[in-house]
Design a protein around this motif. Structure first.
Motif, PDB file in Angstrom:
ATOM      1  N   ARG A  55       0.835  -1.207   0.000  1.00  0.00           N
ATOM      2  CA  ARG A  55       0.000   0.000   0.000  1.00  0.00           C
ATOM      3  C   ARG A  55       0.867   1.254   0.000  1.00  0.00           C
ATOM      4  O   ARG A  55       0.640   2.184  -0.760  1.00  0.00           O
ATOM      5  N   SER A  66      -5.201  -3.063  -6.103  1.00  0.00           N
ATOM      6  CA  SER A  66      -6.389  -3.916  -5.964  1.00  0.00           C
ATOM      7  C   SER A  66      -5.973  -5.249  -5.380  1.00  0.00           C
ATOM      8  O   SER A  66      -4.880  -5.747  -5.643  1.00  0.00           O
ATOM      9  N   TRP A  67      -6.868  -5.826  -4.605  1.00  0.00           N
ATOM     10  CA  TRP A  67      -6.631  -7.125  -3.997  1.00  0.00           C
ATOM     11  C   TRP A  67      -7.619  -8.121  -4.566  1.00  0.00           C
ATOM     12  O   TRP A  67      -8.817  -7.898  -4.540  1.00  0.00           O
ATOM     13  N   ASP A  69      -8.979 -11.473  -3.759  1.00  0.00           N
ATOM     14  CA  ASP A  69      -9.018 -12.433  -2.665  1.00  0.00           C
ATOM     15  C   ASP A  69      -9.107 -13.871  -3.166  1.00  0.00           C
ATOM     16  O   ASP A  69      -8.507 -14.767  -2.580  1.00  0.00           O
ATOM     17  N   LYS A  72      -5.706 -14.657  -4.288  1.00  0.00           N
ATOM     18  CA  LYS A  72      -4.691 -14.237  -3.310  1.00  0.00           C
ATOM     19  C   LYS A  72      -3.543 -13.502  -4.003  1.00  0.00           C
ATOM     20  O   LYS A  72      -2.374 -13.869  -3.888  1.00  0.00           O
ATOM     21  N   VAL A  74      -2.110  -9.414  -5.318  1.00  0.00           N
ATOM     22  CA  VAL A  74      -2.167  -7.958  -5.301  1.00  0.00           C
ATOM     23  C   VAL A  74      -1.878  -7.484  -6.714  1.00  0.00           C
ATOM     24  O   VAL A  74      -0.947  -7.958  -7.358  1.00  0.00           O
TER      25      VAL A  74
END
Length: 192
Positions: A55, A66-67, A69, A72, A74
């Motif tokens: 970040r 952006s992540w 999920d 998993k 970035v």
């Protein structure tokens, strides 16, 4: 009984101290400097490899973070956003104190992520931020999903440059699926 307590305390402190010393030898704090600014979170050096706070790094280079999920991962995306300020048909980078009318032209390209909104703000030398203009997906002139380049001209802005100093114009984007805006470009106007 007291001897046992003392021995137990010495053993516990020895284990804790040894663990802290071992952890310090395995990883070291790392100072990270981007464009002459030191990152607050910095990083760590572990086994000769540098690990950085994602970040902090994305914010320092004004990139969209952006992540994902599900996978998993970035994703860091850095669009090209060029802004210039105009009074009538003349570009400027400094103004006299007082009320000024102007437009901000922005050229956006290399946008590799879908966005749901963007905005333009100005921040005075005392960190007071004012929203100037922006768009979201409900606006008819918002760029189509998947469009990687577009132009944007703010409405005519009437802004009071009350103080001498640097004013920061920022272009913000909100990536699809995210709730927060992220800064992708800055421009400075000096007021005298």
């Amino acid at each position: 009984m007291n001897v046992r307590k003392i021995a137990l305390a010495v053993l516990v402190l020895t284990v804790i101290g040894g663990t802290a010393a071992f952890a310090d030898n395995v990883s070291q704090k790392l100072r990270v400097i981007v464009n002459k600014q030191e990152l607050v979170d910095g990083g760590v050096l572990v086994d000769g490899k540098a690990y950085l706070a994602v970040r902090a790094l994305a914010d320092s280079v004004q990139a969209i973070l952006s992540w994902d999920d599900a996978e998993k991962k970035v994703v860091i995306t850095k669009p090209n956003v060029h802004m210039f300020t105009m009074q009538d048909s003349t570009t400027f980078g400094s103004v006299s104190k007082g009320r000024n009318k102007f437009n901000i032209f922005s050229q956006i390209d290399n946008l590799k992520v879908d966005i749901t909104a963007f905005k333009v703000t100005i921040t005075d030398p005392y960190d007071d931020t004012t929203w100037l203009d922006g768009r979201d997906t409900s606006d008819k002139d918002f760029p189509d999903s998947g469009k990687d380049n577009f132009w944007f001209k703010t409405k005519e802005v009437s802004y009071d440059f009350k103080y001498s100093g640097k004013y920061v114009i920022r272009f913000w984007m909100k990536p699809k699926g995210e709730t927060a805006f992220q800064v992708v470009s800055e421009k400075i106007i000096s007021a005298k």
